[in-house]
Write an enzyme that holds these catalytic residues in place. Structure first.
Site, PDB file in Angstrom:
ATOM      1  N   LEU A   1       1.980   1.242  -2.011  1.00 42.55           N
ATOM      2  CA  LEU A   1       2.591   2.305  -1.222  1.00 42.55           C
ATOM      3  C   LEU A   1       1.521   3.361  -0.981  1.00 42.55           C
ATOM      4  CD1 LEU A   1       6.119   2.994  -2.773  1.00 42.55           C
ATOM      5  CD2 LEU A   1       5.644   2.516  -0.375  1.00 42.55           C
ATOM      6  N   ASP A   2       1.471   3.911   0.234  1.00 41.63           N
ATOM      7  CA  ASP A   2       0.520   4.989   0.515  1.00 41.63           C
ATOM      8  C   ASP A   2       0.743   6.153  -0.449  1.00 41.63           C
ATOM      9  OD1 ASP A   2      -0.523   3.564   2.609  1.00 41.63           O
ATOM     10  OD2 ASP A   2       0.640   4.602   4.150  1.00 41.63           O
ATOM     11  N   VAL A   3      -0.286   6.970  -0.616  1.00 43.94           N
ATOM     12  CA  VAL A   3      -0.197   8.136  -1.503  1.00 43.94           C
ATOM     13  C   VAL A   3       1.009   9.001  -1.143  1.00 43.94           C
ATOM     14  CG1 VAL A   3      -1.323  10.285  -2.191  1.00 43.94           C
ATOM     15  CG2 VAL A   3      -2.654   8.185  -2.023  1.00 43.94           C
TER      16      VAL A   3
END
Length: 281
Positions: free
Chosen positions: A38-40
């Site tokens: 998952l992206d930051v």
């Protein structure tokens, strides 16, 4: 800790690898990994694999995902989300009716172009590193499948919430870009929440704080596969553990293998012999 999976509700602002390391330290695991980045700035379900469960990465990489996301139309950024710099704007107002009209052309199997700012590798380098360095990002489209896009609600003018069910490898930011293009405007993704990964659901996840304090449950590996159960003796277990095929008169197929109460993993029966497909010992 025994090999298992812990379902983490990842907060915004932490990278997936940071979450994995926090869980690893909290439970005292020798190894840990995750089943899909998952992206930051992304939130939601991050299944974290503990010890031998890390071997499941490739298997779960192919599992479908479900996301809840908000798109804003009328502007875009170089990263297609709020992390980037605004690169274009217009004054077009988008309606729910217009969105519903273009959704069918965005679903099904499509060749999707990844965002320039992504973790996609180009000759060993991540695309976002090249983009940030001002270098050319030569990306190729990848076939993915979008099973459904549901318009859930309008938040305010030009901002809409969607639920998207898609195959692994899909970039939600790219869907925003492509939807905006179909609407003859620009688009930017405001937020993203993963609610499902394969059969795992966010409602069963635990916060980082709960995991640190020991208030969490685990997914036992023997519950992951709906295969018939077979019992192996110690001799068969030892031979399989050493990578040796074991003679066994079973029907061909996959089985959950046990030695007494100990779960060994998934074995494959073929031509009168069995061998590990997923080994958890």
């Amino acid at each position: 800790m025994n090999s298992c999976i812990i379902l983490v509700n990842k907060p915004r602002g932490l990278s997936s690898n940071t979450c994995v390391n926090i869980v690893k330290r909290a439970v005292g695991a020798k190894k840990a990994g995750h089943l899909g980045t998952l992206d930051v700035e992304g939130e939601g379900l991050l299944p974290v694999t503990i010890n031998k469960a890390t071997t499941l990465f490739d298997y779960y990489l192919q599992k479908d995902k479900v996301y809840r996301t908000t798109f804003r139309f009328g502007e875009t950024t170089d990263t297609l989300d709020l992390e980037g710099e605004v690169t274009a704007r217009d004054d077009k107002i988008i309606t729910a009716q217009e969105i519903e009209k273009v959704i069918p052309q965005l679903t099904g199997k499509i060749a999707q172009m990844p965002p320039a700012y992504s973790a996609k590798k180009i000759k060993g380098q991540k695309a976002y590193d090249l983009a940030r360095a001002g270098k050319e990002v030569d990306l190729k489209p990848k076939e993915i499948e979008i099973y459904s896009i549901k318009l859930l609600k309008k938040v305010k003018e030009n901002e809409f919430v969607f639920e998207i069910h898609c195959s692994s490898g899909t970039y939600i930011r790219s869907i925003c870009r492509d939807m905006a293009s179909a609407l003859s405007t620009y688009g930017v993704m405001l937020d993203i929440l993963r609610t499902k990964c394969g059969d795992f659901e966010l409602k069963d996840g635990y916060s980082i704080e709960e995991i640190k304090s020991g208030k969490f449950g685990i997914v036992k590996l023997e519950t992951l596969f709906d295969y018939e159960k077979i019992q192996l003796n110690q001799y068969e277990k030892d031979r399989l553990s050493n990578g040796v095929w074991v003679d066994r008169k079973e029907s061909e197929g996959l089985y959950n293998a046990f030695c007494g109460e100990e779960y060994l993993g998934v074995v494959k029966q073929e031509n009168g012999k069995i061998k590990f497909k997923f080994r958890f010992i």
